[in-house]
Motif scaffolding. Structure first.
Motif, PDB file in Angstrom:
ATOM      1  N   PHE A  70       4.689 -15.346 -45.693  1.00  0.00           N
ATOM      2  CA  PHE A  70       5.578 -16.825 -45.050  1.00  0.00           C
ATOM      3  C   PHE A  70       5.230 -17.725 -46.607  1.00  0.00           C
ATOM      4  CE2 PHE A  70       3.752 -14.352 -41.805  1.00  0.00           C
ATOM      5  CZ  PHE A  70       4.052 -15.010 -40.387  1.00  0.00           C
ATOM      6  N   VAL A  71       5.960 -18.231 -46.831  1.00  0.00           N
ATOM      7  CA  VAL A  71       6.330 -20.247 -47.178  1.00  0.00           C
ATOM      8  C   VAL A  71       5.786 -20.494 -45.603  1.00  0.00           C
ATOM      9  CG1 VAL A  71       8.009 -21.827 -48.438  1.00  0.00           C
ATOM     10  CG2 VAL A  71       8.237 -18.332 -48.724  1.00  0.00           C
ATOM     11  N   ASP A  72       5.289 -21.332 -46.581  1.00  0.00           N
ATOM     12  CA  ASP A  72       4.883 -22.796 -45.433  1.00  0.00           C
ATOM     13  C   ASP A  72       5.279 -22.426 -44.002  1.00  0.00           C
ATOM     14  OD1 ASP A  72       4.851 -24.254 -47.562  1.00  0.00           O
ATOM     15  OD2 ASP A  72       6.500 -25.709 -47.352  1.00  0.00           O
ATOM     16  N   GLN A  73       4.476 -21.600 -43.626  1.00  0.00           N
ATOM     17  CA  GLN A  73       4.558 -20.840 -42.340  1.00  0.00           C
ATOM     18  C   GLN A  73       5.597 -20.183 -41.514  1.00  0.00           C
ATOM     19  OE1 GLN A  73       3.394 -24.844 -43.019  1.00  0.00           O
ATOM     20  NE2 GLN A  73       1.227 -23.697 -43.334  1.00  0.00           N
ATOM     21  N   ASP A  74       6.640 -20.738 -42.305  1.00  0.00           N
ATOM     22  CA  ASP A  74       8.232 -19.451 -42.185  1.00  0.00           C
ATOM     23  C   ASP A  74       8.258 -18.487 -42.020  1.00  0.00           C
ATOM     24  OD1 ASP A  74       8.784 -22.231 -40.560  1.00  0.00           O
ATOM     25  OD2 ASP A  74      10.174 -22.460 -43.097  1.00  0.00           O
ATOM     26  N   PHE A  75       8.324 -16.953 -41.101  1.00  0.00           N
ATOM     27  CA  PHE A  75       7.917 -15.870 -41.559  1.00  0.00           C
ATOM     28  C   PHE A  75       9.706 -15.583 -42.688  1.00  0.00           C
ATOM     29  CE2 PHE A  75       9.830 -11.420 -41.161  1.00  0.00           C
ATOM     30  CZ  PHE A  75       8.754 -10.439 -41.576  1.00  0.00           C
ATOM     31  N   GLN A  76       9.156 -14.609 -44.465  1.00  0.00           N
ATOM     32  CA  GLN A  76      10.479 -14.472 -44.880  1.00  0.00           C
ATOM     33  C   GLN A  76      10.406 -13.119 -44.799  1.00  0.00           C
ATOM     34  OE1 GLN A  76      11.419 -16.612 -46.554  1.00  0.00           O
ATOM     35  NE2 GLN A  76      10.618 -17.941 -44.882  1.00  0.00           N
ATOM     36  N   TYR A  77       9.592 -11.686 -45.098  1.00  0.00           N
ATOM     37  CA  TYR A  77       9.309 -10.827 -44.857  1.00  0.00           C
ATOM     38  C   TYR A  77       8.484  -9.687 -44.892  1.00  0.00           C
ATOM     39  CZ  TYR A  77       8.268 -10.802 -49.794  1.00  0.00           C
ATOM     40  OH  TYR A  77       7.401 -11.388 -50.797  1.00  0.00           O
ATOM     41  N   ALA A  78       8.278  -8.740 -44.667  1.00  0.00           N
ATOM     42  CA  ALA A  78       7.446  -7.738 -44.431  1.00  0.00           C
ATOM     43  C   ALA A  78       7.571  -6.258 -45.360  1.00  0.00           C
ATOM     44  CB  ALA A  78       7.143  -6.673 -43.335  1.00  0.00           C
ATOM     45  N   LEU A  79       6.966  -6.078 -45.608  1.00  0.00           N
ATOM     46  CA  LEU A  79       6.153  -4.536 -46.079  1.00  0.00           C
ATOM     47  C   LEU A  79       5.272  -3.764 -45.909  1.00  0.00           C
ATOM     48  CD1 LEU A  79       6.630  -6.297 -50.406  1.00  0.00           C
ATOM     49  CD2 LEU A  79       8.684  -4.698 -48.743  1.00  0.00           C
ATOM     50  N   LEU A  95       4.671  -9.620 -35.555  1.00  0.00           N
ATOM     51  CA  LEU A  95       4.905 -11.294 -35.893  1.00  0.00           C
ATOM     52  C   LEU A  95       4.072 -11.874 -34.908  1.00  0.00           C
ATOM     53  CD1 LEU A  95       8.669 -11.826 -36.747  1.00  0.00           C
ATOM     54  CD2 LEU A  95       7.294 -11.184 -38.234  1.00  0.00           C
ATOM     55  N   ASP A  96       3.791 -11.440 -33.985  1.00  0.00           N
ATOM     56  CA  ASP A  96       2.565 -13.278 -33.037  1.00  0.00           C
ATOM     57  C   ASP A  96       1.990 -12.736 -33.735  1.00  0.00           C
ATOM     58  OD1 ASP A  96       4.823 -13.686 -31.359  1.00  0.00           O
ATOM     59  OD2 ASP A  96       4.291 -12.241 -29.579  1.00  0.00           O
ATOM     60  N   ALA A 133       0.267 -12.026 -36.882  1.00  0.00           N
ATOM     61  CA  ALA A 133       0.766 -12.375 -38.662  1.00  0.00           C
ATOM     62  C   ALA A 133       0.802 -13.921 -38.643  1.00  0.00           C
ATOM     63  CB  ALA A 133       1.574 -12.390 -39.333  1.00  0.00           C
ATOM     64  N   ARG A 134       1.384 -14.231 -37.405  1.00  0.00           N
ATOM     65  CA  ARG A 134       1.777 -16.115 -37.031  1.00  0.00           C
ATOM     66  C   ARG A 134       0.150 -16.470 -36.376  1.00  0.00           C
ATOM     67  NH1 ARG A 134       7.891 -14.841 -34.973  1.00  0.00           N
ATOM     68  NH2 ARG A 134       8.700 -16.099 -36.580  1.00  0.00           N
ATOM     69  N   ARG A 135      -0.990 -16.015 -35.592  1.00  0.00           N
ATOM     70  CA  ARG A 135      -2.489 -16.634 -35.205  1.00  0.00           C
ATOM     71  C   ARG A 135      -3.055 -16.810 -36.351  1.00  0.00           C
ATOM     72  NH1 ARG A 135      -5.763 -12.939 -30.695  1.00  0.00           N
ATOM     73  NH2 ARG A 135      -7.889 -13.931 -31.419  1.00  0.00           N
ATOM     74  N   PHE A 136      -2.558 -15.645 -37.260  1.00  0.00           N
ATOM     75  CA  PHE A 136      -3.485 -16.033 -38.685  1.00  0.00           C
ATOM     76  C   PHE A 136      -3.200 -17.293 -39.288  1.00  0.00           C
ATOM     77  CE2 PHE A 136      -4.627 -11.845 -37.361  1.00  0.00           C
ATOM     78  CZ  PHE A 136      -5.941 -12.184 -37.090  1.00  0.00           C
ATOM     79  N   VAL A 137      -2.123 -17.554 -39.737  1.00  0.00           N
ATOM     80  CA  VAL A 137      -1.178 -18.233 -39.988  1.00  0.00           C
ATOM     81  C   VAL A 137      -1.487 -19.923 -39.236  1.00  0.00           C
ATOM     82  CG1 VAL A 137       1.162 -19.480 -40.374  1.00  0.00           C
ATOM     83  CG2 VAL A 137       0.618 -16.859 -41.556  1.00  0.00           C
ATOM     84  N   ALA A 138      -1.213 -19.989 -37.732  1.00  0.00           N
ATOM     85  CA  ALA A 138      -1.598 -21.130 -37.316  1.00  0.00           C
ATOM     86  C   ALA A 138      -3.190 -21.583 -37.872  1.00  0.00           C
ATOM     87  CB  ALA A 138      -1.491 -20.778 -36.183  1.00  0.00           C
TER      88      ALA A 138
END
Length: 285
Positions: free
Chosen positions: A188-197, A218-219, A221-226
């Motif tokens: 993520f860059v500034d809470q925006d998802f970019q890619y996954a590996l 993505l839900d 991953a975003r939970r932890f970013v949030a």
């Protein structure tokens, strides 16, 4: 330096990296040589070692911390950098308010207590009973990195692991050694998802391939970013896919996550670089 076309001064960036650091399965130097070559298209960029950052940061519009190596190898210099950056109001990317690995691994204990989908983690003998049964357990320093100090013990050895570690309770983490199908990382860059590996082979963590993330992924991953307190920056959410099909958080890297840019398709890599340039511009606007 002045932009020859517009006449406006260009933003100056101090790029903090340790090009000589040897990381298993990763080429820090190659990644940062590439990244700085692209950032120079938009900014005036100078590189420095993390031990020199505190002394140099005053002369730049922004400081970008990238593959600077685990700070456990230079804790005094890192503390001096953070203190100086706050003292002068330096614009630092990543911002210095992250609650993931930037602040140690206490968050794994906190998230476990909160019932979040994370590998169960405790840091006290009294809480060992909260861990699920396992053939082996992982014991590692709370301030560790790159598997430094990591060891495997059996259940009968768990209580003694704290005393054997020398630092006692609060300084060590204990987790069950769980079986999993593969590890996957979301960037993520500034809470925006970019890619996954992901690493299809659990025994080869850094042999990665592109991964198509589902909506449920993505839900997760975003939970932890949030959850994280990081205002600005690049985050890598590392997870493992369990035998039952679910995801568990392994690590929330918000200090200097390696990006594996060399493994990305050209279009994805270019989009990441463009998003990072935008983020640094916004930081200095």
């Amino acid at each position: 330096m002045v932009n020859a076309l517009s006449g406006a001064p260009r933003t100056s960036v101090l790029f903090v990296t340790d090009l000589a650091y040897q990381a298993r399965g990763r080429r820090y130097c190659d990644e940062d040589v590439f990244l700085t070559s692209r950032l120079r298209e938009a900014f005036d960029v100078a590189l420095c070692h993390p031990k020199d950052a505190a002394a140099l940061l005053d002369g730049f519009d922004a400081v970008v911390v990238r593959n600077s190596g685990p700070v456990l190898y230079y804790p005094e210099a890192y503390a001096a950098f953070r203190n100086r950056a706050r003292e002068v109001g330096a614009r630092v990317y990543n911002s210095l308010d992250g609650g993931g690995d930037m602040a140690g691994k206490q968050y794994l204990v906190d998230l476990t207590r909160a019932g979040c989908p994370v590998i169960p983690t405790v840091d006290r003998v009294a809480d060992l009973g909260l861990l699920p049964g396992a053939a082996e357990y992982v014991v590692k320093p709370k301030l560790g990195a790159d598997s430094a100090g990591l060891r495997f013990v059996r259940e009968a050895e768990l209580a003694g692991a704290f005393a054997d570690g020398g630092d006692g309770e609060g300084a060590l983490l204990v987790q069950p050694r769980i079986g999993f199908r593969y590890e996957v990382s979301f960037y993520f860059v500034d809470q925006d998802f970019q890619y996954a590996l992901y690493a299809p082979d659990p025994e080869r963590r850094w042999v990665l391939e592109p991964y198509t993330a589902s909506g449920a992924d993505l839900d997760f991953a975003r939970r932890f970013v949030a959850w994280n307190s990081l205002s600005r920056g690049i985050q890598r959410v590392d997870a493992c896919r369990t035998a039952g099909g679910g995801l568990l958080l392994v690590e929330l890297e918000d200090l200097n996550p390696y990006l594996s840019l060399d493994l990305l398709p050209t279009g994805v890599r270019d989009a990441f670089v463009a998003r990072m340039i935008t983020a640094v511009r916004e930081l200095t606007a």
